[in-house]
Design a protein around this motif. Structure first.
Motif, PDB file in Angstrom:
ATOM      1  N   ALA A 190       0.824  -1.253   0.184  1.00  0.00           N
ATOM      2  CA  ALA A 190       0.071  -0.173  -0.029  1.00  0.00           C
ATOM      3  C   ALA A 190       0.937   1.264  -0.003  1.00  0.00           C
ATOM      4  CB  ALA A 190      -1.017   0.317   1.233  1.00  0.00           C
ATOM      5  N   PRO A 192       4.223   3.744  -1.336  1.00  0.00           N
ATOM      6  CA  PRO A 192       5.092   3.583  -2.401  1.00  0.00           C
ATOM      7  C   PRO A 192       6.723   3.426  -2.009  1.00  0.00           C
ATOM      8  CG  PRO A 192       4.393   5.867  -1.871  1.00  0.00           C
ATOM      9  CD  PRO A 192       3.632   4.928  -0.904  1.00  0.00           C
ATOM     10  N   GLY A 278       0.764   0.166  -8.579  1.00  0.00           N
ATOM     11  CA  GLY A 278       0.817   1.409  -7.593  1.00  0.00           C
ATOM     12  C   GLY A 278       1.501   1.164  -6.170  1.00  0.00           C
ATOM     13  N   PRO A 279       1.222   2.060  -5.275  1.00  0.00           N
ATOM     14  CA  PRO A 279       0.335   3.054  -5.341  1.00  0.00           C
ATOM     15  C   PRO A 279       1.203   4.427  -6.169  1.00  0.00           C
ATOM     16  CG  PRO A 279       1.478   2.878  -3.064  1.00  0.00           C
ATOM     17  CD  PRO A 279       1.883   1.545  -4.095  1.00  0.00           C
ATOM     18  N   GLY A 280       0.445   5.117  -6.975  1.00  0.00           N
ATOM     19  CA  GLY A 280       0.874   6.234  -7.500  1.00  0.00           C
ATOM     20  C   GLY A 280       2.140   5.813  -8.516  1.00  0.00           C
ATOM     21  N   GLY A 281       1.983   4.634  -9.326  1.00  0.00           N
ATOM     22  CA  GLY A 281       2.880   4.223 -10.152  1.00  0.00           C
ATOM     23  C   GLY A 281       4.213   3.848  -9.667  1.00  0.00           C
TER      24      GLY A 281
END
Lengths: 328, 390
Positions: A190, A192, A278-281
């Motif tokens: 979850a 990065p 993810g998250p955010g790539g």
């Protein structure tokens, strides 16, 4: 003893510099010089070759061709230039600041940098250790480690997701009990900072069995007399490993490394299932980006350019691998 | 020798029977499985009993279908006869769909309209899901003396009180599928504190995500809420944990009523001040390559008939689209939901409407925001950059 001219025909010697793709076809037939063998071989190979041409070579050519176009027509290498300017593919600034995401390409490289030495090395060490132990549990341990490689990657991805889950996951629970802060004690996939690491660690578990099994097979081919001679000379276990095992296993290690590299470059399934990039790539990889372009963005040109890029990166290793096989 | 021929004959016969039986079935592909699929399968059973047409139901998510269908369409094939898929996707591949205008001609649609492209009805909304707000267990609220909030400060105060309860991990559970439950929560915040016009402007691309009014919704409402929300947890696990009392409230769609042990213990409230909620249809299409086009159209007609819709309504979990289905056709939980939704406007789910790569980006960026609220400006910038051009 001299070889007969028939057994060693002129111009087809075993010299390394002359080994190449044409020899694969030429050498046996020139040696025997029989037209019927050619025809028989082609007959046997024809179905396989046809399938390869239809389902591998032709789609590959089409993919490369597509990568040179965009929705407005011929684009030359513009798609590739765009890719390297795209933060989703390469974000050097964030990489240097060590702030994920770094872009799919750099994630692939980081993956290779960590996963390749660890999984190959761990497989080698496990193979050597297991070869030295005679106990009932060795077979079970080998089987358990090998389980990773026979587990479908989709299932592997689900396992990784739960392995690093805040509530169900072993890693966050153990680290949490030791007082580690978030994100180490939370769901790794979850956050990065930990998502890519979770996937890489999970993939080490999935792939080490492959390295271990191949190295085990390689170990069984080493002459035991070499070790006995070394022991008589007073060589330590470490010296035997350094001067006998490692050099003689080198061909196997190189093959495992090459296969691992190619596997890492096209990694998709576990990322898709565990994090969806993810998250955010932060855990995005090239193959997943290609998927998003093809099936989400419905942009076959960008997807083809990424596919071509993956092919270009894997080509040197694939070429080396093919040459090596031919030489043997 | 004779015995060999017998064996061969038996094998051939079995194969023919097997292939025959397989080929006879109408293939229906939908996203639901397990308990969520049961109400739909009951409707299919009713269709089979009425028409004698056998069917096979296969579960496939739209995400997976999106990989299979384009190649099959190119080859003039389809993996099923009636297929549920994203609306935006059906519109993009409209040329491959059969015209279902006749099927919907007499259907009085209540919430949404059929998907018409170039004068042809290519997608038919079958049921509607609603994301009404935060679900809670009535017994949990009663046990701890909690009240449904009526203002934003009330809502924050509720979150604080829940978080202070021993054994609670976080006040609100955050479900994660591939990111969609987070998008539902976010859309609810935008509707409640940005208003319907801002919501529609964002959907149509006429308002930027980085615009002050949108940023204010995130910075003043969503980000403070995240202090009390869990990190994203796989949504069915989150449902169990919430039901067990690890979390106090849970934002989810109305299908939750079919997934808990006691739907009568469920309560739901929208964010204070909200005048609209999001929802969306489950849409099906019939590929024009269906080998049993006539039967597929028969099934489509049955699904949309009053009888078919009433049967589906009785299964709960979703609202049917026919306006002439009485509320009494629903189980008590849905009746309560319909009552709770009185006075609310239903707006089409934003990410499902936009679709494409932006939808996946939206989900993914929200997963980042949930664990890194200080990345808000980056998130909004990416959402603007990725918004479909034109």
């Amino acid at each position: 003893m001299r070889s007969s001219p028939r057994a060693e025909p002129k111009g087809t010697g075993e010299g390394k510099s002359r080994v190449g793709l044409p020899l694969l076809f030429w050498r046996p037939f020139r040696r025997r010089g029989r037209k019927e063998e050619w025809i028989a071989a082609l007959g046997f190979l024809s179905i396989g070759l046809l399938l390869i041409v239809l389902f591998v070579i032709w789609p590959s050519i089409r993919t490369i061709w597509f990568s040179l176009f965009d929705s407005e027509g011929f684009a030359g290498v513009r798609n590739f230039a765009r890719l390297f300017g795209d933060r989703e593919i390469v974000d050097l600034g964030r990489f240097l600041r060590r702030e994920p995401p770094w872009g799919a390409l750099l994630h692939n490289f980081v993956w290779i940098l960590v996963h390749l030495p660890v999984s190959v090395g761990l497989g080698l060490i496990l193979a050597v250790v297991f070869s030295k132990i005679r106990s009932w549990w060795v077979g079970i341990a080998r089987g358990a480690i090998y389980l990773g490689i026979v587990t479908p990657l989709i299932v592997g991805g689900v396992i990784i997701r739960f392995l690093f889950d805040k509530h169900a996951g072993m890693a966050p629970q153990i680290l949490g009990a030791l007082g580690a802060p978030t994100p180490w004690s939370a769901g790794w996939t979850a956050y990065p900072e930990t998502a890519l690491l979770a996937l890489v660690i999970g993939s080490i578990w999935l792939w080490t069995g492959f390295s271990m099994v191949l190295h085990s097979a390689g170990l069984s081919t080493i002459d035991r007399e070499l070790y006995e001679a070394a022991q008589i000379d007073g060589a330590s276990e470490l010296a035997q490993f350094r001067y006998i095992t490692l050099p003689l296993l080198r061909p196997v290690t190189l093959v495992v490394a090459a296969m691992t590299f190619l596997w890492e470059l096209k990694i998709f399934d576990i990322v898709y299932v565990a994090t969806m990039g993810g998250p955010g790539g932060a855990s995005n990889v090239l193959a997943l980006e290609m998927y998003f372009s093809a099936f989400r963005e419905l942009d076959p040109y960008r997807a083809s350019a990424i596919a071509t890029l993956i092919t270009l990166f894997s080509l040197p290793v694939g070429y080396w691998f093919a040459r090596r096989r031919l030489r043997r | 020798m004779r015995s060999w021929w017998r064996v061969l004959g038996v094998l051939l016969g079995v194969s023919v029977l097997f292939v025959g039986a397989w080929a006879e079935k109408l293939i229906v592909i939908g996203p639901w499985s397990g308990a969520e699929a049961d109400p739909f399968v009951a409707v299919l059973d009713a269709f089979k009993a009425k028409t004698g047409i056998d069917y096979e139901y296969r579960t496939m998510r739209a995400e997976d279908l999106s990989k299979v269908l384009p190649a099959q369409f190119s080859a003039g094939m389809a993996p099923g006869d009636v297929i549920f898929m994203w609306g935006w996707w059906i519109a993009k591949f409209a040329d491959h769909m059969a015209d279902l205008s006749a099927v919907v001609a007499d259907v009085p649609f209540a919430y949404v309209d059929p998907l018409v492209v170039g004068g042809r009805t290519v997608g038919v909304p079958y049921v509607v899901f609603v994301k009404p707000g935060f679900w809670y267990r009535k017994s949990f609220f009663a046990e701890h003396g909690l009240q449904v909030p009526t203002s934003w400060p009330d809502f924050i105060s509720l979150l604080k009180r829940i978080k202070a309860i021993p054994g609670i991990e976080d006040a609100a559970a955050s479900g994660d599928g591939v990111g969609w439950p987070l998008s539902d929560t976010t859309e609810h915040f935008i509707l409640a504190y940005g208003g319907v016009n801002t919501f529609l402007g964002l959907t149509e691309g006429t308002i930027a995500w980085e615009s002050p009014e949108v940023r204010a919704v995130f910075a003043d409402y969503l980000v403070p809420y995240l202090d009390y929300a869990s990190e994203p947890i796989e949504w069915t696990s989150a449902l169990d944990l919430w039901w067990e009392g690890k979390y106090g409230i849970y934002f989810m769609g109305n299908w939750i009523t079919g997934m808990v042990d006691d739907p009568n213990d469920l309560g739901v409230f929208a964010l204070p001040g909200a005048k609209a909620v999001t929802g969306g249809p489950d849409i099906f299409f019939v590929p024009k390559y269906s080998k049993r086009l006539e039967d597929a159209v028969k099934l489509a007609s049955f699904l949309m008939s009053k009888e078919g819709q009433e049967r589906r309504a009785a299964g709960g979990g979703k609202l049917v689209v026919r306006a002439d289905v009485s509320p009494t056709a629903y189980p008590p939980a849905e009746r309560a939901l319909m009552k709770a939704l009185e006075g609310f406007t239903l707006v089409s789910d934003m990410d499902d409407t936009i679709g494409g790569e932006w939808q996946a980006t939206f989900w993914d960026q929200l997963k980042l925001l949930w664990v890194k609220p200080d990345a808000l400006d980056d998130v909004l910038r990416v959402l603007d950059e990725k918004f479909p051009k034109g």
